[in-house]
Write an enzyme that holds these catalytic residues in place. Structure first.
Site, mmCIF file in Angstrom:
data_model
loop_
_atom_site.group_PDB
_atom_site.id
_atom_site.type_symbol
_atom_site.label_atom_id
_atom_site.label_comp_id
_atom_site.label_asym_id
_atom_site.label_seq_id
_atom_site.Cartn_x
_atom_site.Cartn_y
_atom_site.Cartn_z
ATOM 1 N N SER A 1 2.080 2.292 7.563
ATOM 2 C CA SER A 1 2.164 3.321 8.596
ATOM 3 C C SER A 1 1.378 2.866 9.814
ATOM 4 C CB SER A 1 1.584 4.636 8.085
ATOM 5 O OG SER A 1 1.345 5.513 9.171
ATOM 6 N N TYR B 1 -5.124 9.456 4.696
ATOM 7 C CA TYR B 1 -3.845 8.729 4.802
ATOM 8 C C TYR B 1 -4.043 7.429 5.585
ATOM 9 C CZ TYR B 1 1.125 8.052 6.042
ATOM 10 O OH TYR B 1 2.393 7.545 6.223
HETATM 11 P P1 NDP Z 1 8.939 11.677 1.439
HETATM 12 O O1 NDP Z 1 7.866 12.684 1.316
HETATM 13 O O2 NDP Z 1 10.309 12.102 1.830
HETATM 14 O O3 NDP Z 1 9.053 10.848 0.084
HETATM 15 C C1 NDP Z 1 7.906 10.430 -0.583
HETATM 16 C C2 NDP Z 1 8.369 9.626 -1.780
HETATM 17 O O4 NDP Z 1 7.217 9.205 -2.521
HETATM 18 C C3 NDP Z 1 9.236 10.443 -2.717
HETATM 19 O O5 NDP Z 1 10.302 9.636 -3.170
HETATM 20 C C4 NDP Z 1 8.300 10.779 -3.880
HETATM 21 O O6 NDP Z 1 8.949 10.852 -5.133
HETATM 22 C C5 NDP Z 1 7.405 9.555 -3.883
HETATM 23 N N1 NDP Z 1 6.141 9.825 -4.529
HETATM 24 C C6 NDP Z 1 5.083 10.556 -4.050
HETATM 25 N N2 NDP Z 1 4.081 10.594 -4.942
HETATM 26 C C7 NDP Z 1 4.506 9.870 -6.018
HETATM 27 C C8 NDP Z 1 3.922 9.545 -7.275
HETATM 28 N N3 NDP Z 1 2.680 9.938 -7.597
HETATM 29 N N4 NDP Z 1 4.649 8.793 -8.130
HETATM 30 C C9 NDP Z 1 5.904 8.373 -7.824
HETATM 31 N N5 NDP Z 1 6.500 8.652 -6.649
HETATM 32 C C10 NDP Z 1 5.817 9.388 -5.755
HETATM 33 O O7 NDP Z 1 8.380 10.585 2.448
HETATM 34 P P2 NDP Z 1 9.112 9.568 3.433
HETATM 35 O O8 NDP Z 1 10.405 9.141 2.868
HETATM 36 O O9 NDP Z 1 9.064 10.134 4.790
HETATM 37 O O10 NDP Z 1 8.051 8.353 3.389
HETATM 38 C C11 NDP Z 1 8.235 7.211 2.567
HETATM 39 C C12 NDP Z 1 7.142 6.213 2.892
HETATM 40 O O11 NDP Z 1 7.173 5.890 4.290
HETATM 41 C C13 NDP Z 1 5.726 6.735 2.621
HETATM 42 O O12 NDP Z 1 4.942 5.694 2.117
HETATM 43 C C14 NDP Z 1 5.242 7.168 4.003
HETATM 44 O O13 NDP Z 1 3.850 7.113 4.104
HETATM 45 C C15 NDP Z 1 5.907 6.107 4.878
HETATM 46 N N6 NDP Z 1 6.087 6.515 6.276
HETATM 47 C C16 NDP Z 1 6.986 7.499 6.619
HETATM 48 C C17 NDP Z 1 7.183 7.829 7.953
HETATM 49 C C18 NDP Z 1 8.208 8.852 8.372
HETATM 50 O O14 NDP Z 1 8.346 9.081 9.589
HETATM 51 N N7 NDP Z 1 8.955 9.474 7.495
HETATM 52 C C19 NDP Z 1 6.415 7.176 9.017
HETATM 53 C C20 NDP Z 1 5.503 6.153 8.556
HETATM 54 C C21 NDP Z 1 5.359 5.851 7.219
HETATM 55 P P3 NDP Z 1 9.519 12.268 -5.711
HETATM 56 O O15 NDP Z 1 10.362 12.847 -4.627
HETATM 57 O O16 NDP Z 1 10.302 11.846 -6.900
HETATM 58 O O17 NDP Z 1 8.304 13.108 -6.032
#
Ligand code: NDP
Length: 249
Positions: free
Chosen positions: A142, A155
């Site tokens: 990020s 974070y």
């Molecule tokens: P979401 O909140 O939509 O998705 C998060 C994902 O992480 C889900 O698939 C969730 O799985 C999984 N997850 C969370 N905790 C766990 C756990 N303990 N074990 C297994 N899986 C877990 O987030 P985004 O798609 O927006 O983000 C994805 C990545 O990109 C993250 O690392 C985020 O920090 C990074 N990011 C996103 C940005 C954005 O603009 N969207 C910007 C910069 C970085 P489940 O749904 O099955 O619980």
């Protein structure tokens, strides 16, 4: 590009939702066999399984909490018994919250840091024995890591630690032919965010888009394209790199 990852075995954490889902589908379209790690059950999993069934590879959906060492061992064990080797690992799972630092509890600190950072240690550590020369690790970082975001110190710390971890590993694992890189998404509009969005959110996105040089939020598949490149042989001389996919912010 279809066939770019033909026959490659790739684990994607958080691969059933948001950006991770975009990554899973893109890799599967490129011919990879994807082991999708998810945590939350729901109808979105059946929809994903249906979409994956239309792609060439053999895919697995495995429920595992990446903060739990036993679960990660089971996830990697599943990859071992279904595919024997792992050519690619994408650590995408991440959680975020907005909390004034003075009110940040140890529980919330651990939830966020453990999901992005400690889990990265766990998944790489457990997958390493299955990785062959030419394997590639990609962590989703990020911008917070370099700019720092108020109310998101946990974070920010987690994502900054992730960059350090990956840079160190890129040097340590190079002799065995394993490349390690970070992809940093900018503002990405996931399907879930669009669906859940109200008028206020739409106005925010529109207003905020003007500050992005390319004038819009990114899409999960645009992050996925960068990940696919870094997993493929087209990036065979790239390691220890941080690739920003952020519309020029
Ligand atoms: P979401 O909140 O939509 O998705 C998060 C994902 O992480 C889900 O698939 C969730 O799985 C999984 N997850 C969370 N905790 C766990 C756990 N303990 N074990 C297994 N899986 C877990 O987030 P985004 O798609 O927006 O983000 C994805 C990545 O990109 C993250 O690392 C985020 O920090 C990074 N990011 C996103 C940005 C954005 O603009 N969207 C910007 C910069 C970085 P489940 O749904 O099955 O619980």
């Amino acid at each position: 590009m279809t066939g770019q990852l033909a026959g490659r075995n790739v684990i994607v954490t958080g691969g059933a939702r948001g950006i991770g889902r975009g990554i899973t589908l893109r890799l599967a379209t490129a011919g990879a066999n994807v082991v999708v790690c998810y945590r939350t059950e729901g109808p979105h999993l059946e929809a994903l399984a249906r979409q994956l069934a239309d792609t060439p590879g053999r895919h697995r959906l495995v429920r595992a909490d990446v903060t739990d060492a036993g679960d990660v061992e089971r996830l990697v064990g599943d990859a071992r018994s279904s595919h024997r080797t792992v050519h690619g690992l994408v650590h995408n799972a991440g959680v975020i919250s907005t909390v004034p630092f003075g009110e940040l509890t140890p529980q919330e600190w651990h939830r966020v840091v453990d999901t992005s950072l400690t889990a990265a240690y766990l998944v790489v550590n457990k997958t390493l024995p299955l990785m062959t020369a030419g394997a590639s690790v990609v962590a989703i970082g990020s911008r917070a890591a370099t700019v720092g975001i108020p109310l998101r110190a946990h974070y920010t710390a987690a994502k900054a630690g992730l960059v350090g971890l990956m840079r160190s590993l890129s040097k340590e694992l190079s002799p065995q032919g394993v490349r390690v890189n970070v992809v940093v998404p900018g503002m990405i509009e996931t399907e879930e965010a669009v669906r859940a969005g109200n008028e206020q959110r739409r106005a925010f996105v529109e207003n905020h888009s003007h500050r992005i040089p390319l004038g819009r939020y990114g899409r999960p598949e645009e992050v996925a394209n960068a990940v696919t490149f870094l997993l493929s042989d087209q990036s065979s001389y790239i390691t220890g790199e941080t690739l920003h996919v952020d519309g020029g912010i």
